[in-house]
Write a protein that holds these residues in place. Sequence first.
Motif, PDB file in Angstrom:
ATOM      1  N   ARG A   1       0.863  -1.189   0.000  1.00 53.91           N
ATOM      2  CA  ARG A   1       0.000   0.000   0.000  1.00 53.91           C
ATOM      3  C   ARG A   1       0.890   1.226   0.000  1.00 53.91           C
ATOM      4  O   ARG A   1       1.626   1.456   0.967  1.00 53.91           O
ATOM      5  N   ALA A   2       0.803   1.980  -1.073  1.00 54.74           N
ATOM      6  CA  ALA A   2       1.544   3.237  -1.177  1.00 54.74           C
ATOM      7  C   ALA A   2       0.703   4.366  -0.585  1.00 54.74           C
ATOM      8  O   ALA A   2      -0.522   4.253  -0.522  1.00 54.74           O
ATOM      9  N   PRO A   3       1.335   5.437  -0.156  1.00 54.53           N
ATOM     10  CA  PRO A   3       0.593   6.559   0.418  1.00 54.53           C
ATOM     11  C   PRO A   3      -0.494   7.063  -0.528  1.00 54.53           C
ATOM     12  O   PRO A   3      -0.237   7.326  -1.700  1.00 54.53           O
ATOM     13  N   GLY A   4      -1.715   7.156  -0.009  1.00 52.92           N
ATOM     14  CA  GLY A   4      -2.813   7.675  -0.800  1.00 52.92           C
ATOM     15  C   GLY A   4      -3.371   6.723  -1.830  1.00 52.92           C
ATOM     16  O   GLY A   4      -4.206   7.121  -2.663  1.00 52.92           O
ATOM     17  N   ARG A   5      -2.944   5.463  -1.785  1.00 47.01           N
ATOM     18  CA  ARG A   5      -3.402   4.505  -2.791  1.00 47.01           C
ATOM     19  C   ARG A   5      -4.011   3.288  -2.119  1.00 47.01           C
ATOM     20  O   ARG A   5      -3.791   3.018  -0.937  1.00 47.01           O
ATOM     21  N   GLU A   6      -4.746   2.524  -2.903  1.00 50.25           N
ATOM     22  CA  GLU A   6      -5.316   1.280  -2.405  1.00 50.25           C
ATOM     23  C   GLU A   6      -4.225   0.219  -2.287  1.00 50.25           C
ATOM     24  O   GLU A   6      -3.214   0.260  -2.994  1.00 50.25           O
ATOM     25  N   ARG A   7      -4.480  -0.757  -1.423  1.00 44.71           N
ATOM     26  CA  ARG A   7      -3.563  -1.884  -1.326  1.00 44.71           C
ATOM     27  C   ARG A   7      -3.606  -2.661  -2.641  1.00 44.71           C
ATOM     28  O   ARG A   7      -4.684  -2.890  -3.199  1.00 44.71           O
ATOM     29  N   GLU A   8      -2.443  -3.084  -3.122  1.00 46.08           N
ATOM     30  CA  GLU A   8      -2.380  -3.764  -4.413  1.00 46.08           C
ATOM     31  C   GLU A   8      -1.544  -5.030  -4.326  1.00 46.08           C
ATOM     32  O   GLU A   8      -0.620  -5.138  -3.523  1.00 46.08           O
ATOM     33  N   PHE A   9      -1.902  -5.946  -5.199  1.00 46.02           N
ATOM     34  CA  PHE A   9      -1.203  -7.223  -5.310  1.00 46.02           C
ATOM     35  C   PHE A   9       0.209  -7.005  -5.842  1.00 46.02           C
ATOM     36  O   PHE A   9       0.421  -6.206  -6.762  1.00 46.02           O
ATOM     37  N   VAL A  10       1.168  -7.737  -5.282  1.00 45.69           N
ATOM     38  CA  VAL A  10       2.546  -7.698  -5.771  1.00 45.69           C
ATOM     39  C   VAL A  10       2.950  -9.055  -6.351  1.00 45.69           C
ATOM     40  O   VAL A  10       3.385  -9.146  -7.499  1.00 45.69           O
ATOM     41  N   ALA A  11       2.794 -10.112  -5.541  1.00 44.90           N
ATOM     42  CA  ALA A  11       3.229 -11.432  -5.989  1.00 44.90           C
ATOM     43  C   ALA A  11       2.565 -12.500  -5.131  1.00 44.90           C
ATOM     44  O   ALA A  11       2.149 -12.234  -4.002  1.00 44.90           O
ATOM     45  N   ARG A  12       2.476 -13.704  -5.697  1.00 42.01           N
ATOM     46  CA  ARG A  12       2.038 -14.828  -4.883  1.00 42.01           C
ATOM     47  C   ARG A  12       2.741 -16.096  -5.341  1.00 42.01           C
ATOM     48  O   ARG A  12       3.254 -16.151  -6.464  1.00 42.01           O
ATOM     49  N   ILE A  13       2.766 -17.068  -4.452  1.00 39.59           N
ATOM     50  CA  ILE A  13       3.453 -18.324  -4.727  1.00 39.59           C
ATOM     51  C   ILE A  13       2.571 -19.454  -4.229  1.00 39.59           C
ATOM     52  O   ILE A  13       1.990 -19.385  -3.147  1.00 39.59           O
ATOM     53  N   VAL A  14       2.472 -20.508  -5.035  1.00 45.40           N
ATOM     54  CA  VAL A  14       1.608 -21.623  -4.680  1.00 45.40           C
ATOM     55  C   VAL A  14       2.242 -22.448  -3.564  1.00 45.40           C
ATOM     56  O   VAL A  14       3.408 -22.240  -3.193  1.00 45.40           O
ATOM     57  N   ARG A  15       1.506 -23.392  -3.070  1.00 48.04           N
ATOM     58  CA  ARG A  15       1.920 -24.160  -1.899  1.00 48.04           C
ATOM     59  C   ARG A  15       3.269 -24.847  -2.080  1.00 48.04           C
ATOM     60  O   ARG A  15       4.096 -24.872  -1.166  1.00 48.04           O
ATOM     61  N   THR A  16       3.485 -25.423  -3.260  1.00 52.94           N
ATOM     62  CA  THR A  16       4.726 -26.172  -3.495  1.00 52.94           C
ATOM     63  C   THR A  16       5.895 -25.270  -3.852  1.00 52.94           C
ATOM     64  O   THR A  16       7.037 -25.708  -3.837  1.00 52.94           O
ATOM     65  N   GLY A  17       5.592 -24.039  -4.208  1.00 57.26           N
ATOM     66  CA  GLY A  17       6.640 -23.128  -4.661  1.00 57.26           C
ATOM     67  C   GLY A  17       6.933 -23.232  -6.145  1.00 57.26           C
ATOM     68  O   GLY A  17       7.775 -22.479  -6.659  1.00 57.26           O
ATOM     69  N   LEU A  18       6.243 -24.109  -6.853  1.00 61.25           N
ATOM     70  CA  LEU A  18       6.560 -24.340  -8.264  1.00 61.25           C
ATOM     71  C   LEU A  18       6.087 -23.216  -9.182  1.00 61.25           C
ATOM     72  O   LEU A  18       6.673 -22.977 -10.241  1.00 61.25           O
ATOM     73  N   TYR A  19       5.017 -22.555  -8.783  1.00 63.62           N
ATOM     74  CA  TYR A  19       4.458 -21.507  -9.640  1.00 63.62           C
ATOM     75  C   TYR A  19       4.380 -20.190  -8.878  1.00 63.62           C
ATOM     76  O   TYR A  19       4.013 -20.144  -7.708  1.00 63.62           O
ATOM     77  N   THR A  20       4.723 -19.127  -9.590  1.00 68.28           N
ATOM     78  CA  THR A  20       4.691 -17.788  -9.017  1.00 68.28           C
ATOM     79  C   THR A  20       3.978 -16.845  -9.974  1.00 68.28           C
ATOM     80  O   THR A  20       3.957 -17.069 -11.196  1.00 68.28           O
ATOM     81  N   TYR A  21       3.402 -15.792  -9.415  1.00 71.99           N
ATOM     82  CA  TYR A  21       2.638 -14.819 -10.195  1.00 71.99           C
ATOM     83  C   TYR A  21       3.007 -13.420  -9.697  1.00 71.99           C
ATOM     84  O   TYR A  21       3.211 -13.221  -8.503  1.00 71.99           O
ATOM     85  N   TYR A  22       3.057 -12.479 -10.651  1.00 65.74           N
ATOM     86  CA  TYR A  22       3.513 -11.135 -10.307  1.00 65.74           C
ATOM     87  C   TYR A  22       2.615 -10.074 -10.926  1.00 65.74           C
ATOM     88  O   TYR A  22       2.045 -10.267 -12.008  1.00 65.74           O
ATOM     89  N   ALA A  23       2.561  -8.943 -10.269  1.00 67.47           N
ATOM     90  CA  ALA A  23       1.956  -7.768 -10.882  1.00 67.47           C
ATOM     91  C   ALA A  23       2.859  -7.307 -12.015  1.00 67.47           C
ATOM     92  O   ALA A  23       4.085  -7.453 -11.949  1.00 67.47           O
TER      93      ALA A  23
END
Length: 122
Positions: free
Chosen positions: A39-61
């Motif tokens: 969350r940047a000042p004055g902005r909504e919270r936003e997605f950055v990254a996520r990782i699945v349970r096994t760590g095999l797959y990742t996703y990014y903004a």
Amino acid sequence: QVRLVESGGGLVQAGDSLRLSCAASERTFSTYTMGWFRRAPGREREFVARIVRTGLYTYYADSVKGRFTISRDNAKNTVSLQMNMLKPEDTAVYYCTASPLLAPSQSAYNFWGQGTQVTVSS
């Protein structure tokens, strides 16, 4: 209940790197999808990254793709965010979060850390 504690934030210059870490209290850590939001000042919270349970797959903004890398160590109950080539627009409070779902929307993340401040000066 999953308790998440972030660390590693700080003040850096543009182009520098930082590594954020998040320690989870839950012994079933490997059953959670883990994510980072900011969350940047004055902005909504936003997605950055996520990782699945096994760590095999990742996703990014799109805004961080190619610069940030999310990883996890299920043996140590930790998730990390390596941030390279930082820009002033990356300045924000960064939050670690966990969800039992495979592909959660922001509202489906049940557990959140307290956040860690990252400030990038130009």
